[in-house]
Motif scaffolding. Structure first.
Motif, PDB file in Angstrom:
ATOM      1  N   TYR A  95       0.856  -1.183   0.000  1.00 52.32           N
ATOM      2  CA  TYR A  95       0.000   0.000   0.000  1.00 52.32           C
ATOM      3  C   TYR A  95       0.891   1.232   0.000  1.00 52.32           C
ATOM      4  O   TYR A  95       1.577   1.527   0.985  1.00 52.32           O
ATOM      5  N   ASN A  96       0.907   1.930  -1.132  1.00 53.02           N
ATOM      6  CA  ASN A  96       1.654   3.182  -1.288  1.00 53.02           C
ATOM      7  C   ASN A  96       3.129   3.025  -0.922  1.00 53.02           C
ATOM      8  O   ASN A  96       3.660   3.739  -0.065  1.00 53.02           O
ATOM      9  N   LYS A  97       3.799   2.109  -1.602  1.00 50.83           N
ATOM     10  CA  LYS A  97       5.220   1.860  -1.358  1.00 50.83           C
ATOM     11  C   LYS A  97       6.052   2.041  -2.628  1.00 50.83           C
ATOM     12  O   LYS A  97       7.136   1.458  -2.754  1.00 50.83           O
ATOM     13  N   LEU A 144       4.526  -2.448 -10.100  1.00 53.01           N
ATOM     14  CA  LEU A 144       4.536  -3.902  -9.998  1.00 53.01           C
ATOM     15  C   LEU A 144       4.136  -4.556 -11.316  1.00 53.01           C
ATOM     16  O   LEU A 144       4.715  -5.588 -11.714  1.00 53.01           O
ATOM     17  N   GLU A 145       3.165  -3.986 -11.983  1.00 53.55           N
ATOM     18  CA  GLU A 145       2.742  -4.551 -13.270  1.00 53.55           C
ATOM     19  C   GLU A 145       3.866  -4.466 -14.298  1.00 53.55           C
ATOM     20  O   GLU A 145       4.045  -5.383 -15.110  1.00 53.55           O
ATOM     21  N   ASP A 201      -0.353   5.654  -5.241  1.00 57.79           N
ATOM     22  CA  ASP A 201       0.908   6.327  -5.552  1.00 57.79           C
ATOM     23  C   ASP A 201       1.678   5.715  -6.712  1.00 57.79           C
ATOM     24  O   ASP A 201       2.858   6.003  -6.897  1.00 57.79           O
ATOM     25  N   GLY A 202       1.041   4.848  -7.485  1.00 58.57           N
ATOM     26  CA  GLY A 202       1.739   4.228  -8.599  1.00 58.57           C
ATOM     27  C   GLY A 202       2.377   2.891  -8.276  1.00 58.57           C
ATOM     28  O   GLY A 202       3.059   2.308  -9.130  1.00 58.57           O
ATOM     29  N   PHE A 239       2.553 -10.411  -4.898  1.00 59.15           N
ATOM     30  CA  PHE A 239       2.216  -9.128  -4.288  1.00 59.15           C
ATOM     31  C   PHE A 239       0.712  -8.886  -4.415  1.00 59.15           C
ATOM     32  O   PHE A 239       0.137  -9.093  -5.485  1.00 59.15           O
ATOM     33  N   VAL A 240       0.108  -8.444  -3.329  1.00 65.79           N
ATOM     34  CA  VAL A 240      -1.273  -7.974  -3.370  1.00 65.79           C
ATOM     35  C   VAL A 240      -1.239  -6.470  -3.129  1.00 65.79           C
ATOM     36  O   VAL A 240      -0.808  -6.011  -2.058  1.00 65.79           O
ATOM     37  N   ASP A 241      -1.655  -5.696  -4.133  1.00 62.10           N
ATOM     38  CA  ASP A 241      -1.732  -4.248  -3.973  1.00 62.10           C
ATOM     39  C   ASP A 241      -3.078  -3.899  -3.358  1.00 62.10           C
ATOM     40  O   ASP A 241      -4.135  -4.239  -3.892  1.00 62.10           O
ATOM     41  N   ASP A 242      -3.027  -3.181  -2.229  1.00 67.33           N
ATOM     42  CA  ASP A 242      -4.225  -2.903  -1.438  1.00 67.33           C
ATOM     43  C   ASP A 242      -4.813  -1.537  -1.813  1.00 67.33           C
ATOM     44  O   ASP A 242      -5.049  -0.691  -0.954  1.00 67.33           O
TER      45      ASP A 242
END
Length: 307
Positions: free
Chosen positions: A13-15, A54-55, A48-49, A41-44
């Motif tokens: 989350y926003n990293k 990750l994609e 912030d991109g 990875f699970v994006d919550d």
């Protein structure tokens, strides 16, 4: 089709600022063949991109697998989702802004295999001097994992668990927003033994403004509710139960302190803390139930599924 040996899993989350370095260090794990490791990875619902980054990484490396949430449900739910999608025999859970030494994954797996243990912990600290785990690090086998985790107050990621143990334990407690406390406890309670590495195996970055560690009231709240179910577990040893209770009463008086209560040691929570530490006395079940009811209405606390 057989899955990889290892899945490194994380909730994001926003990293975006630190993700490239976290992923670089995860990819740089030595002693494990490329085909034997994946990164889940699970994006919550980052803003912030992070997801786009990750994609892009997944487009270059098929071992990077991305799952996106439409809502910000919190890290407990996100980590469980990552674990459910992982295919490895072993899961190595890391926070998206933390760091693994280059030999950490292999060292942890070798330790698990050596002692036929489904759970391995090691030391951690804040700082970016991410040196290798010493090959001669002292290892100990703990026969009461829940007592060990509760007594050592382990509240972080950076541990290795067999995927089957994670499934048996049910992963993190999804009724609590932050996973740091509930996940080690639940895994330990489900394990027959754990191995502890008496050396640094995990490095935490300094906390930023958006880090959940900055919200101390959230930490105290989540710690209380993560610990509460373990008081009534029939399989918890007396040692484990005492350690759980000590943490609970500590979280209560610290919450009073950090809320600005005057003379927190003289509050009801403070008195419980002192009586527990000095005489070993425990607060009544009724008092704990009253505290739980009040905490559930505490403003400014994030809960699974939203604010």
């Amino acid at each position: 089709m057989t899955g990889p040996l290892l899945s490194i899993i994380s909730a994001v989350y926003n990293k975006a600022e630190v993700l490239p370095e976290t992923l670089r260090l995860a990819r740089a794990q030595r002693g494990i063949a490329e085909e034997d490791i994946e990164f889940v990875f699970v994006d919550d619902n980052s803003a912030d991109g992070s997801l786009a980054l990750l994609e892009e990484e997944a487009g270059r490396d098929p071992r990077v697998r991305i799952f996106a949430s439409q809502d910000n449900n919190g890290p407990a739910i996100a980590f469980n989702r990552a674990a459910s999608q992982a295919r490895g025999r072993y899961l190595l859970a890391i926070d998206a802004d933390d760091m693994l030494p280059g030999n950490a994954a292999k060292f942890l797996i070798d330790s698990a295999r050596r002692f036929d243990a489904a759970l391995v912990f090691g030391r951690s600290r804040r700082g970016e001097d991410c040196r290798d785990v010493p090959e001669d690090a002292t290892l100990s086998v703990e026969s009461d994992p829940l007592a060990f985790v509760a007594e050592r107050k382990i509240v972080r990621m950076g541990f290795l668990a067999e995927r089957q143990l994670w499934l048996k334990a049910g992963g993190a407690d999804e009724t609590v927003f932050i996973q740091d406390q509930s996940l080690p406890l639940r895994l330990a309670a489900a394990a027959d033994r754990l191995v502890f590495v008496d050396a640094l195996v995990y490095h935490l970055r300094q906390t930023g403004d958006g880090n959940l560690s900055r919200n101390v009231l959230q930490q105290h709240h989540d710690r209380f509710f993560a610990l509460l179910p373990f008081l009534d577990r029939p399989d918890a040893s007396p040692t484990a139960r005492r350690a759980v209770m000590r943490q609970m009463v500590s979280s209560l008086w610290k919450m009073d302190r950090d809320r600005g209560v005057q003379l927190p040691f003289l509050s009801a929570a403070g008195r419980c803390y002192l009586l527990n530490r000095l005489l070993g006395l425990e607060p009544s079940g009724r008092l704990l139930a009253d505290v739980a009811a009040r905490l559930k209405t505490l403003p400014g606390i994030r809960r699974p599924g939203g604010i």
